[in-house]
Scaffold this motif. Structure first.
Motif, PDB file in Angstrom:
ATOM      1  N   HIS A   1       0.837  -1.207   0.000  1.00  0.00           N
ATOM      2  CA  HIS A   1       0.000   0.000   0.000  1.00  0.00           C
ATOM      3  C   HIS A   1       0.875   1.261   0.000  1.00  0.00           C
ATOM      4  N   VAL A   2       1.940   1.230   0.791  1.00  0.00           N
ATOM      5  CA  VAL A   2       2.838   2.393   0.871  1.00  0.00           C
ATOM      6  C   VAL A   2       3.514   2.636  -0.481  1.00  0.00           C
ATOM      7  N   ILE A   3       3.952   1.554  -1.132  1.00  0.00           N
ATOM      8  CA  ILE A   3       4.603   1.676  -2.442  1.00  0.00           C
ATOM      9  C   ILE A   3       3.627   2.239  -3.471  1.00  0.00           C
ATOM     10  N   ASN A   4       2.408   1.731  -3.485  1.00  0.00           N
ATOM     11  CA  ASN A   4       1.409   2.224  -4.435  1.00  0.00           C
ATOM     12  C   ASN A   4       1.091   3.697  -4.206  1.00  0.00           C
ATOM     13  N   GLU A   5       1.036   4.096  -2.931  1.00  0.00           N
ATOM     14  CA  GLU A   5       0.758   5.497  -2.622  1.00  0.00           C
ATOM     15  C   GLU A   5       1.908   6.385  -3.087  1.00  0.00           C
ATOM     16  N   MET A  48      -6.308  35.490 -19.600  1.00  0.00           N
ATOM     17  CA  MET A  48      -5.395  34.394 -19.279  1.00  0.00           C
ATOM     18  C   MET A  48      -5.918  33.570 -18.108  1.00  0.00           C
ATOM     19  N   SER A  49      -6.730  34.205 -17.250  1.00  0.00           N
ATOM     20  CA  SER A  49      -7.255  33.474 -16.095  1.00  0.00           C
ATOM     21  C   SER A  49      -8.166  32.334 -16.521  1.00  0.00           C
ATOM     22  N   LEU A  50      -8.872  32.489 -17.648  1.00  0.00           N
ATOM     23  CA  LEU A  50      -9.718  31.410 -18.150  1.00  0.00           C
ATOM     24  C   LEU A  50      -8.864  30.220 -18.564  1.00  0.00           C
ATOM     25  N   ILE A  51      -7.751  30.475 -19.259  1.00  0.00           N
ATOM     26  CA  ILE A  51      -6.826  29.405 -19.638  1.00  0.00           C
ATOM     27  C   ILE A  51      -6.234  28.760 -18.391  1.00  0.00           C
ATOM     28  N   SER A  52      -5.830  29.590 -17.441  1.00  0.00           N
ATOM     29  CA  SER A  52      -5.182  29.085 -16.225  1.00  0.00           C
ATOM     30  C   SER A  52      -6.116  28.178 -15.432  1.00  0.00           C
ATOM     31  N   PHE A  53      -7.391  28.553 -15.359  1.00  0.00           N
ATOM     32  CA  PHE A  53      -8.327  27.742 -14.583  1.00  0.00           C
ATOM     33  C   PHE A  53      -8.787  26.510 -15.352  1.00  0.00           C
ATOM     34  N   ALA A  54      -9.356  26.743 -16.546  1.00  0.00           N
ATOM     35  CA  ALA A  54     -10.013  25.655 -17.272  1.00  0.00           C
ATOM     36  C   ALA A  54      -9.035  24.638 -17.828  1.00  0.00           C
ATOM     37  N   CYS A  55      -7.875  25.084 -18.309  1.00  0.00           N
ATOM     38  CA  CYS A  55      -6.968  24.185 -19.026  1.00  0.00           C
ATOM     39  C   CYS A  55      -5.732  23.778 -18.237  1.00  0.00           C
ATOM     40  N   ILE A  56      -5.487  24.409 -17.081  1.00  0.00           N
ATOM     41  CA  ILE A  56      -4.287  24.079 -16.318  1.00  0.00           C
ATOM     42  C   ILE A  56      -4.615  23.761 -14.858  1.00  0.00           C
ATOM     43  N   GLY A  57      -5.168  24.724 -14.145  1.00  0.00           N
ATOM     44  CA  GLY A  57      -5.405  24.538 -12.713  1.00  0.00           C
ATOM     45  C   GLY A  57      -6.380  23.423 -12.384  1.00  0.00           C
ATOM     46  N   PHE A  58      -7.577  23.480 -12.970  1.00  0.00           N
ATOM     47  CA  PHE A  58      -8.603  22.479 -12.675  1.00  0.00           C
ATOM     48  C   PHE A  58      -8.168  21.064 -13.040  1.00  0.00           C
ATOM     49  N   PRO A  59      -7.687  20.815 -14.272  1.00  0.00           N
ATOM     50  CA  PRO A  59      -7.255  19.441 -14.588  1.00  0.00           C
ATOM     51  C   PRO A  59      -6.073  18.975 -13.750  1.00  0.00           C
ATOM     52  N   SER A  60      -5.172  19.890 -13.358  1.00  0.00           N
ATOM     53  CA  SER A  60      -4.025  19.503 -12.538  1.00  0.00           C
ATOM     54  C   SER A  60      -4.474  18.980 -11.178  1.00  0.00           C
ATOM     55  N   VAL A  61      -5.467  19.637 -10.586  1.00  0.00           N
ATOM     56  CA  VAL A  61      -5.978  19.199  -9.283  1.00  0.00           C
ATOM     57  C   VAL A  61      -6.608  17.823  -9.385  1.00  0.00           C
ATOM     58  N   VAL A  62      -7.403  17.616 -10.439  1.00  0.00           N
ATOM     59  CA  VAL A  62      -8.067  16.319 -10.613  1.00  0.00           C
ATOM     60  C   VAL A  62      -7.036  15.213 -10.839  1.00  0.00           C
ATOM     61  N   LEU A  63      -6.060  15.465 -11.712  1.00  0.00           N
ATOM     62  CA  LEU A  63      -5.045  14.450 -12.010  1.00  0.00           C
ATOM     63  C   LEU A  63      -4.180  14.147 -10.797  1.00  0.00           C
ATOM     64  N   ALA A  64      -4.002  15.118  -9.903  1.00  0.00           N
ATOM     65  CA  ALA A  64      -3.150  14.910  -8.732  1.00  0.00           C
ATOM     66  C   ALA A  64      -3.733  13.873  -7.779  1.00  0.00           C
ATOM     67  N   PHE A  65      -5.043  13.695  -7.802  1.00  0.00           N
ATOM     68  CA  PHE A  65      -5.683  12.751  -6.877  1.00  0.00           C
ATOM     69  C   PHE A  65      -6.156  11.475  -7.565  1.00  0.00           C
ATOM     70  N   GLU A  66      -5.822  11.321  -8.835  1.00  0.00           N
ATOM     71  CA  GLU A  66      -6.257  10.139  -9.577  1.00  0.00           C
ATOM     72  C   GLU A  66      -5.408   8.923  -9.209  1.00  0.00           C
ATOM     73  N   PRO A  67      -6.016   7.744  -9.065  1.00  0.00           N
ATOM     74  CA  PRO A  67      -5.228   6.530  -8.789  1.00  0.00           C
ATOM     75  C   PRO A  67      -4.250   6.247  -9.924  1.00  0.00           C
ATOM     76  N   ASN A  68      -2.987   6.019  -9.573  1.00  0.00           N
ATOM     77  CA  ASN A  68      -1.956   5.758 -10.585  1.00  0.00           C
ATOM     78  C   ASN A  68      -0.829   4.978  -9.920  1.00  0.00           C
ATOM     79  N   HIS A  69      -0.827   3.671 -10.138  1.00  0.00           N
ATOM     80  CA  HIS A  69       0.148   2.808  -9.481  1.00  0.00           C
ATOM     81  C   HIS A  69       1.183   2.267 -10.461  1.00  0.00           C
ATOM     82  N   ASP A  70       1.381   2.964 -11.580  1.00  0.00           N
ATOM     83  CA  ASP A  70       2.389   2.529 -12.548  1.00  0.00           C
ATOM     84  C   ASP A  70       3.783   2.644 -11.940  1.00  0.00           C
TER      85      ASP A  70
END
Length: 204
Positions: A1-5, A48-70
């Motif tokens: 579990h620790v390794i996967n995390e 630029m704030s629209l690009i920063s939120f919609a195309c960078i900030g929001f997807p980055s937050v979602v991807l940061a918490f996605e399961p990924n045990h590769d």
């Protein structure tokens, strides 16, 4: 579990970091190229704030918490740069091309050549064209990061598209988005279409 995390943390940080680094890369390249061309950056900070939120900030937050045990492979910095450089370079080239086409069209209008095909845009229209181009290419970068999309990735791609389109439609006045003429729409679409194979080529 620790390794996967640990794998999830490192792999997701690499993907999120590539988004933010790609923005740094294209912002630096655009500033340098426009300095050489003696042109001003067309977008306002609020746009630029629209690009920063919609195309960078929001997807980055979602991807940061996605399961990924590769299994973690290679060097962290190299992995981030490999993912960030193609997107950053493509956004910069597409943006500068959009601005350059506007300058060429202005020359045509001054000499009364091909007036019917002129795509000359005033600052508000040019900013809108650049916003669409940057948003589209940034979305392509997100698609390239989600090469083997999970259910979360697919939902993210839909939400990001809706967030960008919704921002344009709902907050168009605040973002100073101007209506485009038919030649301007065609020019924007052609630049977006040309950006896709360029991004694919740079990622090989």
């Amino acid at each position: 579990h620790v390794i996967n995390e640990g794998r999830r943390s490192v792999n997701n940080i690499q993907r999120s970091a590539s988004f933010f680094l790609s923005k740094t890369i294209y912002a630096t390249l655009i500033a340098f190229l426009l300095l050489l061309l003696h042109r001003m950056f067309p977008l306002q900070p609020i746009q630029m704030s629209l690009i920063s939120f919609a195309c960078i900030g929001f997807p980055s937050v979602v991807l940061a918490f996605e399961p990924n045990h590769d299994r973690i492979k290679g060097n962290f910095l190299r992995n981030v740069l490999v993912k960030a450089l193609p997107g950053g370079v493509t956004v910069a080239l597409a943006t500068v091309l959009c601005i350059s086409i506007n300058g060429i069209a202005a020359l045509f209008e001054k000499t009364d050549i091909l007036r019917w095909a002129a795509v000359t845009a005033d600052p508000p229209e040019l900013a809108t064209m650049v916003l669409y181009v940057m948003g589209f290419v940034s979305y392509l970068v997100l698609v390239s990061v989600c090469r083997h999309p999970t259910l979360i990735d697919k939902a993210l791609l839909v939400l990001v598209a809706l967030a960008f389109i919704g921002g344009v439609l709902i907050f168009g006045g605040i973002l100073e988005i101007a209506p485009l003429s038919l030649p301007q729409i065609i020019a924007t679409a052609l630049i977006c279409a040309a950006a896709a194979p360029v991004l694919t080529l740079l990622m090989l």
